[in-house]
Design an enzyme around this catalytic site. Structure first.
Site, PDB file in Angstrom:
ATOM      1  N   ASP A  20       8.898   6.022   7.765  1.00 53.52           N
ATOM      2  CA  ASP A  20       8.354   7.320   8.100  1.00 53.52           C
ATOM      3  C   ASP A  20       7.530   8.127   7.144  1.00 53.52           C
ATOM      4  O   ASP A  20       7.176   9.174   7.484  1.00 53.52           O
ATOM      5  CB  ASP A  20       9.813   8.102   8.604  1.00 53.52           C
ATOM      6  N   GLY A  21       7.430   7.313   6.131  1.00 50.69           N
ATOM      7  CA  GLY A  21       6.440   8.164   4.925  1.00 50.69           C
ATOM      8  C   GLY A  21       6.918   9.266   4.569  1.00 50.69           C
ATOM      9  O   GLY A  21       6.306   9.791   3.804  1.00 50.69           O
ATOM     10  N   ARG A  68      -1.909  -0.862  -9.692  1.00 48.67           N
ATOM     11  CA  ARG A  68      -0.957  -1.678 -10.179  1.00 48.67           C
ATOM     12  C   ARG A  68      -1.247  -3.114 -10.058  1.00 48.67           C
ATOM     13  O   ARG A  68      -2.266  -3.798  -9.468  1.00 48.67           O
ATOM     14  CB  ARG A  68       0.285  -1.481  -9.115  1.00 48.67           C
ATOM     15  N   ARG A  99       3.472  13.971  -7.590  1.00 48.33           N
ATOM     16  CA  ARG A  99       3.335  12.996  -8.889  1.00 48.33           C
ATOM     17  C   ARG A  99       1.990  13.019  -9.470  1.00 48.33           C
ATOM     18  O   ARG A  99       1.041  13.165  -8.842  1.00 48.33           O
ATOM     19  CB  ARG A  99       3.694  11.659  -8.418  1.00 48.33           C
ATOM     20  N   ASP A 109       7.125   4.653 -10.422  1.00 48.39           N
ATOM     21  CA  ASP A 109       8.127   4.333  -9.321  1.00 48.39           C
ATOM     22  C   ASP A 109       9.546   4.294  -9.730  1.00 48.39           C
ATOM     23  O   ASP A 109      10.181   3.176  -9.866  1.00 48.39           O
ATOM     24  CB  ASP A 109       7.672   3.153  -8.430  1.00 48.39           C
ATOM     25  N   GLY A 117       0.743  -1.271   0.005  1.00 49.61           N
ATOM     26  CA  GLY A 117      -0.078  -0.178   0.038  1.00 49.61           C
ATOM     27  C   GLY A 117       0.752   1.360   0.138  1.00 49.61           C
ATOM     28  O   GLY A 117       1.958   1.127   0.178  1.00 49.61           O
ATOM     29  N   ASP A 139       4.219  -4.617  -7.457  1.00 55.08           N
ATOM     30  CA  ASP A 139       3.590  -3.301  -6.942  1.00 55.08           C
ATOM     31  C   ASP A 139       4.048  -2.046  -7.657  1.00 55.08           C
ATOM     32  O   ASP A 139       3.397  -1.072  -7.401  1.00 55.08           O
ATOM     33  CB  ASP A 139       3.697  -3.232  -5.629  1.00 55.08           C
ATOM     34  N   ASN A 140       5.050  -2.424  -8.484  1.00 54.28           N
ATOM     35  CA  ASN A 140       5.469  -1.247  -9.450  1.00 54.28           C
ATOM     36  C   ASN A 140       5.324  -1.548 -10.962  1.00 54.28           C
ATOM     37  O   ASN A 140       5.832  -0.726 -11.738  1.00 54.28           O
ATOM     38  CB  ASN A 140       7.099  -0.916  -9.207  1.00 54.28           C
TER      39      ASN A 140
HETATM   40  P1  AMP Z   1       8.532   1.289  -3.548  1.00 58.58           P
HETATM   41  O1  AMP Z   1      10.211   1.070  -3.093  1.00 58.58           O
HETATM   42  O2  AMP Z   1       8.108   2.655  -3.714  1.00 58.58           O
HETATM   43  O3  AMP Z   1       8.191   0.351  -4.355  1.00 58.58           O
HETATM   44  O4  AMP Z   1       7.979   1.115  -2.185  1.00 58.58           O
HETATM   45  C1  AMP Z   1       7.590  -0.420  -1.532  1.00 58.58           C
HETATM   46  C2  AMP Z   1       6.631  -0.233  -0.256  1.00 58.58           C
HETATM   47  O5  AMP Z   1       7.448   0.257   0.810  1.00 58.58           O
HETATM   48  C3  AMP Z   1       5.635   0.822  -0.765  1.00 58.58           C
HETATM   49  O6  AMP Z   1       4.388  -0.076   0.109  1.00 58.58           O
HETATM   50  C4  AMP Z   1       5.912   2.032   0.048  1.00 58.58           C
HETATM   51  O7  AMP Z   1       4.827   2.632   0.418  1.00 58.58           O
HETATM   52  C5  AMP Z   1       6.872   1.292   1.239  1.00 58.58           C
HETATM   53  N1  AMP Z   1       7.602   2.440   1.258  1.00 58.58           N
HETATM   54  C6  AMP Z   1       8.656   3.051   0.860  1.00 58.58           C
HETATM   55  N2  AMP Z   1       9.365   4.113   1.824  1.00 58.58           N
HETATM   56  C7  AMP Z   1       8.646   4.420   2.516  1.00 58.58           C
HETATM   57  C8  AMP Z   1       8.899   5.141   3.688  1.00 58.58           C
HETATM   58  N3  AMP Z   1       9.922   5.847   3.690  1.00 58.58           N
HETATM   59  N4  AMP Z   1       7.878   5.027   4.576  1.00 58.58           N
HETATM   60  C9  AMP Z   1       6.854   4.248   4.616  1.00 58.58           C
HETATM   61  N5  AMP Z   1       6.782   3.393   3.632  1.00 58.58           N
HETATM   62  C10 AMP Z   1       7.380   3.218   2.763  1.00 58.58           C
HETATM   63 MG    MG Z   2       6.700   1.221  -5.310  1.00 52.11          MG
END
Ligand code: AMP
Ligand code: MG
Length: 499
Positions: A129-130, A188, A181, A267, A94, A257-258
């Site tokens: 940390d989002g 996805r 973005r 992504d 998510g 997921d990407n």
């Molecule tokens: P991604 O690397 O963008 O494909 O992210 C993979 C998953 O990790 C997704 O569910 C993102 O929302 C989560 N995620 C990546 N970086 C963070 C972050 N700094 N804080 C919280 N969730 C993250």
């Molecule tokens: Mg992603």
């Protein structure tokens, strides 16, 4: 961190169709407020194309794009999805650091999602940390806008906000960043896997209907519309991966997921364009097995589409067997489409628009020379266009790309003989320059732009590169240096997620 509650007087003209789906598809998620937010870059042209009449100075805009305020008509949510990460299934991922604000209908009839990335925790953040450091925000902005300039379907970048937040990552403390973005679609393969993992067939059908209505409306009324939908997704992905290959682009994290259902590159993490040609090139520091290496990208996409097919199984046939036959047929279509698009696209790069059987080996010979001599991928094709005339001598700039140019001279001769059967040199040259860019987002340039911004708060390189990537096929004499491959010492061979 404090969640934003203040609503701006600014209206964006949003609709919120995803938020109108049942609650299990997402979670309401307000951004977190940040301190020291500066709107460093606002993509005025994209904003205008989307029908926004904002400028960088519009009161309230910077705060809305930083997450300190929300547009009055936004309905902020984090979308639910699962995904196969490096082949391993994770049932709950998510939007952990992204928040969908709403959808904007544009004057030219598109419908675009507007999302903040790096604006704080959501229900899906798990241990994260989002937030995002400024570096990955800059990388995504520049590379996604470059991809658009290069003619590759992609999510877009509307804004970069820098903050005075301290973002802690394994390699140290970074200034914070929030990126806006813009994406036609954010559903996805992993969105389907989320509901498949929960055995929720009704949700899978609802999600399929949602994306078909939105991205594939022409097939909605068709009898076997789910089969057609699956096939249409596969064809878009085949064409997309072929485009990546023709530009030397390596996504780096092709997890399910990407992988976008609407067919855009999505992504941008540790992605990179290769400098010298190496079919096994990997940049991402986390891709230790080379799963997502350059030449494996179409095989991986096929695998990801297989995952999608399994989710859609009950919609694809009355029995499992029937569904498996459909899945096999669509995956075969994907492969055929990819090979075809790749062949046509690569031959165009060497000036051949009407292929003969033997052209594939002619191309193969060039690629083999490029590989053994570590020639720059982008410039080899670009400078090749200076040699379309029969018996034209090798230019210095082309010669310099190879350490044993004599072997290349022999290849040039046979290529020139072949071209004599193709078209006039002028027409060939123009055609080649339309598909072979001069400027790509080279790693070392992106890295420099990030360092200047993170360390010196200097965004000059960010602005310069963004302007340059608007016209990557056009010679721009004042920026000749930016077309060049890095010297050995300047090469950046590792990229990091940094999230
Ligand atoms: P991604 O690397 O963008 O494909 O992210 C993979 C998953 O990790 C997704 O569910 C993102 O929302 C989560 N995620 C990546 N970086 C963070 C972050 N700094 N804080 C919280 N969730 C993250
Ligand atoms: Mg992603």
């Amino acid at each position: 961190m404090k969640k934003t509650t203040a609503v701006s007087a600014l209206k964006a003209g949003f609709e919120n169709s995803f938020a109108a789906l049942p609650q299990k598809f997402y979670d309401a998620a307000m951004p977190e407020s940040v301190h020291g937010a500066v709107l460093e870059k606002y993509n005025q042209k994209l904003g205008r194309d989307m029908g926004f009449n904002f400028t960088k100075e519009t009161p309230g805009l910077a705060d809305c794009l930083a997450g300190n305020l929300v547009f009055s008509d936004a309905e902020p949510i984090a979308m639910a999805y699962a995904g196969h990460q490096f082949g391993n299934f994770v049932p709950l991922l998510g939007d952990g650091r992204a928040i969908l604000l709403g959808e904007k209908s544009t004057p030219d009839g598109k419908r675009l999602n507007v999302q903040l990335k790096g604006s704080g925790r959501t229900r899906f953040s798990r241990g994260g940390d989002g937030k995002s450091p400024l570096g990955p925000v800059i990388r995504e902005y520049l590379v996604s806008e470059a991809m658009h300039g290069l003619g590759v379907p992609t999510t877009r970048a509307l804004a970069i906000v820098s903050t005075k937040e301290k973002i802690l990552r394994p390699d140290g403390i970074h200034p914070g960043g929030v990126m806006t973005r813009v994406a036609p679609g954010l559903v996805r393969v992993g969105s389907f896997e989320y509901f498949a993992a929960r055995g929720d067939e009704a949700a899978i059908r609802m999600l399929a209907d949602y994306v078909i209505t939105r991205h594939y409306p022409e097939i909605f009324e068709k009898k076997d519309c789910y089969h057609q939908f699956f096939s249409a997704v596969a064809l878009r992905q085949a064409q997309l991966i072929a485009k990546w290959m023709q530009l030397g682009f390596i996504h780096g994290v092709m997890n399910t997921d990407n992988t976008s259902i609407s067919g855009e590159t999505i992504d941008y993490g540790p992605c990179a364009f290769m400098d010298y040609y190496d079919p096994n090139m990997v940049f991402s520091s986390i891709d230790t097995m080379g799963r997502y290496r350059y030449t494996n990208q179409s095989a991986i996409m096929k695998w990801n589409l297989h995952c999608l097919g399994i989710c859609l199984q009950s919609l694809l046939g009355k029995t499992n067997e029937e569904a498996m036959d459909v899945i096999d047929a669509v995956l075969a279509e994907f492969e055929q489409e990819f090979l075809n698009a790749q062949k046509i696209g690569m031959l165009k790069k060497i000036g051949i628009e009407r292929p003969w059987d033997q052209d594939v080996s002619l191309l193969g010979e060039l690629l083999a020379l490029m590989e053994t001599q570590k020639a720059d991928f982008t410039l080899t094709f670009r400078y090749l266009a200076d040699h379309v005339r029969q018996n034209s001598n090798m230019t210095m700039q082309f010669q310099r790309l190879f350490n044993a140019p004599d072997a290349v001279a022999a290849w040039l001769k046979s290529w020139q003989r072949r071209l004599a059967e193709e078209n006039s040199p002028e027409v060939i040259r123009e055609g080649m320059n339309r598909v072979n860019p001069l400027f790509i987002p080279r790693n070392h340039r992106i890295q420099k732009a990030i360092e200047d911004a993170e360390i010196k708060k200097d965004f000059t390189q960010v602005h310069l590169l963004a302007a340059l990537f608007e016209k990557p096929f056009t010679q721009q004499p004042e920026f000749t240096d930016y077309a060049q491959a890095p010297a050995k010492a300047e090469r950046v061979t590792r990229t990091f997620c940094g999230t």
